[in-house]
Scaffold this motif. Structure first.
Motif, PDB file in Angstrom:
ATOM      1  N   ARG A   1       2.495  -1.978  14.167  1.00  0.00           N
ATOM      2  CA  ARG A   1       2.294  -0.732  13.430  1.00  0.00           C
ATOM      3  C   ARG A   1       3.638  -0.056  13.180  1.00  0.00           C
ATOM      4  NH1 ARG A   1      -3.499   1.663  15.458  1.00  0.00           N
ATOM      5  NH2 ARG A   1      -4.399  -0.341  16.090  1.00  0.00           N
ATOM      6  N   ILE A   2       3.830   0.363  11.931  1.00  0.00           N
ATOM      7  CA  ILE A   2       5.073   1.013  11.530  1.00  0.00           C
ATOM      8  C   ILE A   2       4.730   2.383  10.960  1.00  0.00           C
ATOM      9  CG2 ILE A   2       7.055   0.955   9.980  1.00  0.00           C
ATOM     10  CD1 ILE A   2       6.955  -2.044  10.041  1.00  0.00           C
ATOM     11  N   ARG A   3       5.274   3.415  11.560  1.00  0.00           N
ATOM     12  CA  ARG A   3       5.088   4.771  11.036  1.00  0.00           C
ATOM     13  C   ARG A   3       5.901   4.907   9.749  1.00  0.00           C
ATOM     14  NH1 ARG A   3       4.253   9.775  13.705  1.00  0.00           N
ATOM     15  NH2 ARG A   3       4.031  11.405  12.101  1.00  0.00           N
ATOM     16  N   LEU A   4       5.228   5.243   8.658  1.00  0.00           N
ATOM     17  CA  LEU A   4       5.874   5.239   7.357  1.00  0.00           C
ATOM     18  C   LEU A   4       6.602   6.556   7.134  1.00  0.00           C
ATOM     19  CD1 LEU A   4       6.117   3.293   4.995  1.00  0.00           C
ATOM     20  CD2 LEU A   4       4.174   4.418   3.917  1.00  0.00           C
ATOM     21  N   GLY A   5       7.879   6.583   7.541  1.00  0.00           N
ATOM     22  CA  GLY A   5       8.740   7.716   7.253  1.00  0.00           C
ATOM     23  C   GLY A   5       9.587   7.365   6.046  1.00  0.00           C
ATOM     24  N   SER A   6      10.589   6.502   6.248  1.00  0.00           N
ATOM     25  CA  SER A   6      11.401   5.993   5.159  1.00  0.00           C
ATOM     26  C   SER A   6      10.751   4.741   4.588  1.00  0.00           C
ATOM     27  CB  SER A   6      12.814   5.664   5.655  1.00  0.00           C
ATOM     28  OG  SER A   6      13.511   4.898   4.693  1.00  0.00           O
ATOM     29  N   VAL A   7      10.381   4.772   3.326  1.00  0.00           N
ATOM     30  CA  VAL A   7       9.767   3.607   2.695  1.00  0.00           C
ATOM     31  C   VAL A   7      10.765   2.459   2.620  1.00  0.00           C
ATOM     32  CG1 VAL A   7       8.649   2.740   0.601  1.00  0.00           C
ATOM     33  CG2 VAL A   7       8.187   5.069   1.384  1.00  0.00           C
ATOM     34  N   ASP A   8      12.039   2.765   2.402  1.00  0.00           N
ATOM     35  CA  ASP A   8      13.049   1.704   2.320  1.00  0.00           C
ATOM     36  C   ASP A   8      13.170   0.949   3.640  1.00  0.00           C
ATOM     37  OD1 ASP A   8      13.693   2.124  -0.325  1.00  0.00           O
ATOM     38  OD2 ASP A   8      15.236   3.599   0.132  1.00  0.00           O
TER      39      ASP A   8
ATOM     40  N   ALA B   1       1.077  -8.342   5.554  1.00  0.00           N
ATOM     41  CA  ALA B   1       1.426  -6.936   5.743  1.00  0.00           C
ATOM     42  C   ALA B   1       0.549  -6.057   4.859  1.00  0.00           C
ATOM     43  CB  ALA B   1       2.898  -6.704   5.413  1.00  0.00           C
ATOM     44  N   VAL B   2       0.193  -4.910   5.389  1.00  0.00           N
ATOM     45  CA  VAL B   2      -0.575  -3.914   4.643  1.00  0.00           C
ATOM     46  C   VAL B   2       0.157  -2.579   4.731  1.00  0.00           C
ATOM     47  CG1 VAL B   2      -2.670  -2.488   4.662  1.00  0.00           C
ATOM     48  CG2 VAL B   2      -2.858  -4.976   4.799  1.00  0.00           C
ATOM     49  N   VAL B   3       0.266  -1.906   3.594  1.00  0.00           N
ATOM     50  CA  VAL B   3       0.837  -0.564   3.549  1.00  0.00           C
ATOM     51  C   VAL B   3      -0.272   0.387   3.113  1.00  0.00           C
ATOM     52  CG1 VAL B   3       2.567   0.959   2.531  1.00  0.00           C
ATOM     53  CG2 VAL B   3       3.121  -1.442   2.987  1.00  0.00           C
ATOM     54  N   LEU B   4      -0.558   1.392   3.931  1.00  0.00           N
ATOM     55  CA  LEU B   4      -1.581   2.390   3.626  1.00  0.00           C
ATOM     56  C   LEU B   4      -0.922   3.647   3.070  1.00  0.00           C
ATOM     57  CD1 LEU B   4      -3.649   1.856   6.856  1.00  0.00           C
ATOM     58  CD2 LEU B   4      -4.567   1.535   4.558  1.00  0.00           C
ATOM     59  N   ALA B   5      -1.527   4.196   2.028  1.00  0.00           N
ATOM     60  CA  ALA B   5      -0.963   5.394   1.396  1.00  0.00           C
ATOM     61  C   ALA B   5      -2.099   6.283   0.932  1.00  0.00           C
ATOM     62  CB  ALA B   5      -0.077   5.012   0.213  1.00  0.00           C
TER      63      ALA B   5
ATOM     64  N   PHE C   1       0.683   5.908  -8.344  1.00  0.00           N
ATOM     65  CA  PHE C   1       0.924   7.159  -9.082  1.00  0.00           C
ATOM     66  C   PHE C   1       1.814   8.038  -8.229  1.00  0.00           C
ATOM     67  CE2 PHE C   1      -0.477  11.442 -10.568  1.00  0.00           C
ATOM     68  CZ  PHE C   1      -0.142  11.297 -11.901  1.00  0.00           C
ATOM     69  N   PHE C   2       3.122   8.023  -8.526  1.00  0.00           N
ATOM     70  CA  PHE C   2       4.126   8.712  -7.712  1.00  0.00           C
ATOM     71  C   PHE C   2       4.006   8.269  -6.243  1.00  0.00           C
ATOM     72  CE2 PHE C   2       3.646  11.755 -11.246  1.00  0.00           C
ATOM     73  CZ  PHE C   2       4.967  11.840 -11.640  1.00  0.00           C
ATOM     74  N   GLY C   3       3.737   7.001  -6.016  1.00  0.00           N
ATOM     75  CA  GLY C   3       3.497   6.515  -4.663  1.00  0.00           C
ATOM     76  C   GLY C   3       4.475   5.436  -4.240  1.00  0.00           C
ATOM     77  N   VAL C   4       4.075   4.682  -3.195  1.00  0.00           N
ATOM     78  CA  VAL C   4       4.991   3.739  -2.546  1.00  0.00           C
ATOM     79  C   VAL C   4       5.189   2.451  -3.328  1.00  0.00           C
ATOM     80  CG1 VAL C   4       4.438   4.648  -0.271  1.00  0.00           C
ATOM     81  CG2 VAL C   4       3.135   2.720  -1.165  1.00  0.00           C
ATOM     82  N   VAL C   5       4.328   2.182  -4.309  1.00  0.00           N
ATOM     83  CA  VAL C   5       4.435   0.911  -5.026  1.00  0.00           C
ATOM     84  C   VAL C   5       5.798   0.777  -5.700  1.00  0.00           C
ATOM     85  CG1 VAL C   5       3.533  -0.432  -6.971  1.00  0.00           C
ATOM     86  CG2 VAL C   5       1.960   0.642  -5.354  1.00  0.00           C
ATOM     87  N   ARG C   6       6.286   1.850  -6.296  1.00  0.00           N
ATOM     88  CA  ARG C   6       7.584   1.781  -6.973  1.00  0.00           C
ATOM     89  C   ARG C   6       8.703   1.420  -5.998  1.00  0.00           C
ATOM     90  NH1 ARG C   6       8.939   3.720 -11.733  1.00  0.00           N
ATOM     91  NH2 ARG C   6       7.053   5.000 -11.807  1.00  0.00           N
ATOM     92  N   ALA C   7       8.701   2.056  -4.828  1.00  0.00           N
ATOM     93  CA  ALA C   7       9.758   1.780  -3.848  1.00  0.00           C
ATOM     94  C   ALA C   7       9.655   0.354  -3.310  1.00  0.00           C
ATOM     95  CB  ALA C   7       9.681   2.790  -2.703  1.00  0.00           C
ATOM     96  N   LEU C   8       8.432  -0.102  -3.051  1.00  0.00           N
ATOM     97  CA  LEU C   8       8.258  -1.447  -2.503  1.00  0.00           C
ATOM     98  C   LEU C   8       8.662  -2.524  -3.508  1.00  0.00           C
ATOM     99  CD1 LEU C   8       4.839  -1.030  -0.664  1.00  0.00           C
ATOM    100  CD2 LEU C   8       7.094  -1.204   0.390  1.00  0.00           C
TER     101      LEU C   8
END
Length: 417
Positions: free
Chosen positions: A47-54, A67-71, A77-84
């Motif tokens: 489990r990874i606490r999502l602070g910094s997406v990078d 891997a699964v990322v929950l958001a 839409f202004f979410g983590v997909v762009r960063a990933l």
């Protein structure tokens, strides 16, 4: 690299079968604290606490497994997909979307949102989000710590709006509050939240209360394009229109030809704040606001202020009108991105240069005045463009002269621009 990366949106409703299947097979799960406590998260998964997406993306890239990322809401839409999906991470992701928090907020308010602007507010550039709220009658603000409802309200200052504040959407702590912006700074708000900012000329006032149902009266008519189409509504086409289009006489310093070049140099953009000093008829201020920029129009003449406000209502644009004498009246105004000066000469130019906007655009009627303004811009650290404009309006039936205007147009550019 992870064998499979799935991004799952969560809006508080039960997970879909596709989301349950991906989450059940995960060997690494990243998300906020409330995501990692979901019962569907496998007990043995990292489990990874999502602070910094990078940072999370780098860890996922090194992981062997699923891997699964929950958001929250729709992660695209202004979410983590762009960063990933940034090139430096090299991740290919599958997305299981959910209803976005913006759509949920408007649903709670019982309002349509195809005519709304949507912005993300961060403490480092909060003023841009605030400028959008100044310039538009319906804005959804995705807030962040240090850039929430209280901070929005403080920067809006005397520009009063109605806030529909939606806290912790989709959770047991969800709460929707309606109040005027001048009251928002008096409360402590929970993150995450979405703020619907509504109001301005042409919009019915919303009464404060604990229910978002009170906001339903503040609706705009439907359109054909999401958000706000730049330009004037209705049948008006073009910019730098002649005086009759505005129902008023224009001075020589407000000729359509001069205003068109000034507007090109101002270059108003969504998120900008433009000062229009010496607003005169209000034509230049209204045209600038038509591009979606926030505008503060200043004039010493109360009649000019009234004309500007009337013109803004007629053309359905949002701007703030302040009566006062520059440069003194400028001291309490929020920081501008661009300044247009319709009158005041070198002293006003120097005062504006001290506030360091990206550009200062003005005009002069004589060579001596142009020289003094150019010197004030250079002393303020600006590169100077000066153009002598002469325009002659002609009647082509007899080639007689109708109107003649001569002016120097000056523009100060910050060197790094």
């Amino acid at each position: 690299m992870a064998d499979r990366v799935t991004v799952i949106g969560w809006d508080g409703t039960p997970l879909t079968d596709a989301a349950r299947s991906a989450l059940g097979a995960a060997t690494l799960v990243a998300g906020a604290a409330h995501h990692l406590t979901l019962p569907e998260v496998p007990p043995g998964a990292e489990r990874i606490r999502l602070g910094s997406v990078d940072l999370a993306a780098r860890r996922i890239a090194q992981h062997r497994g699923s891997a699964v990322v929950l958001a929250d809401g729709d992660p695209g839409f202004f979410g983590v997909v762009r960063a990933l999906r940034a090139p430096e991470h090299g991740l290919e992701v599958e997305v299981v979307p959910a209803v976005s928090s913006v759509a949920t907020a408007f649903a709670r308010a019982g309002m349509p949102w195809d005519d709304a602007q949507v912005v993300v507010a961060h403490s480092r550039d909060l003023r841009r989000a605030v400028n959008v709220c100044r310039a538009h009658t319906k804005v959804a603000v995705l807030t962040s710590p240090g850039a929430g409802p209280a901070e929005l309200a403080l920067l809006l200052g005397p520009v009063h709006r109605t806030f529909v504040i939606c806290e912790a959407l989709g959770t047991e702590r969800e709460q929707v509050t309606v109040l005027t912006s001048d009251k928002a700074a008096d409360h402590a708000w929970r993150d995450p939240n979405v703020v619907i900012v509504i109001g301005g000329s042409g919009i019915a006032p919303v009464r404060g209360g604990s229910s978002a149902g009170a906001a339903r009266g503040a609706l705009q008519s439907g359109g054909w394009i999401a958000g706000r189409e730049p330009g004037y509504p209705g049948t008006v086409r073009g910019w730098a229109l002649p005086g009759p289009a505005y129902g008023t006489a224009l001075s020589e310093s407000e000729s359509p030809q001069l205003r068109s070049l000034q507007l090109a140099r101002v270059g108003p953009r969504l998120g900008d704040l433009v000062w229009d000093i010496g607003a005169g008829s209000g034509a230049a201020a209204v045209e600038t606001a038509g591009f979606g920029a926030a505008v503060i129009a200043v004039d010493r003449d109360p009649d000019a202020c009234e004309r500007t406000a009337t013109l803004a209502r007629r053309f359905a644009v949002q701007l703030q009108v302040i009566q006062g004498v520059a440069p003194g009246v400028l001291e309490d105004l929020p920081e501008p991105d661009v300044v247009r000066i319709g009158g005041g000469g070198a002293p006003v130019v120097a005062a504006c240069a001290a506030r360091r906007p990206e550009r200062i655009v003005t005009q002069a009627t004589t060579r001596d005045e142009a020289e003094a303004i150019g010197a004030a811009l250079e002393d303020g650290g600006y590169a100077v463009e000066c153009v002598l404009l002469q325009s002659v309006e002609l009647d082509t039936r007899g080639w007689t002269e109708r109107e003649r205007a001569v002016a120097f147009m000056l523009c100060g550019h910050r060197p790094h621009q």
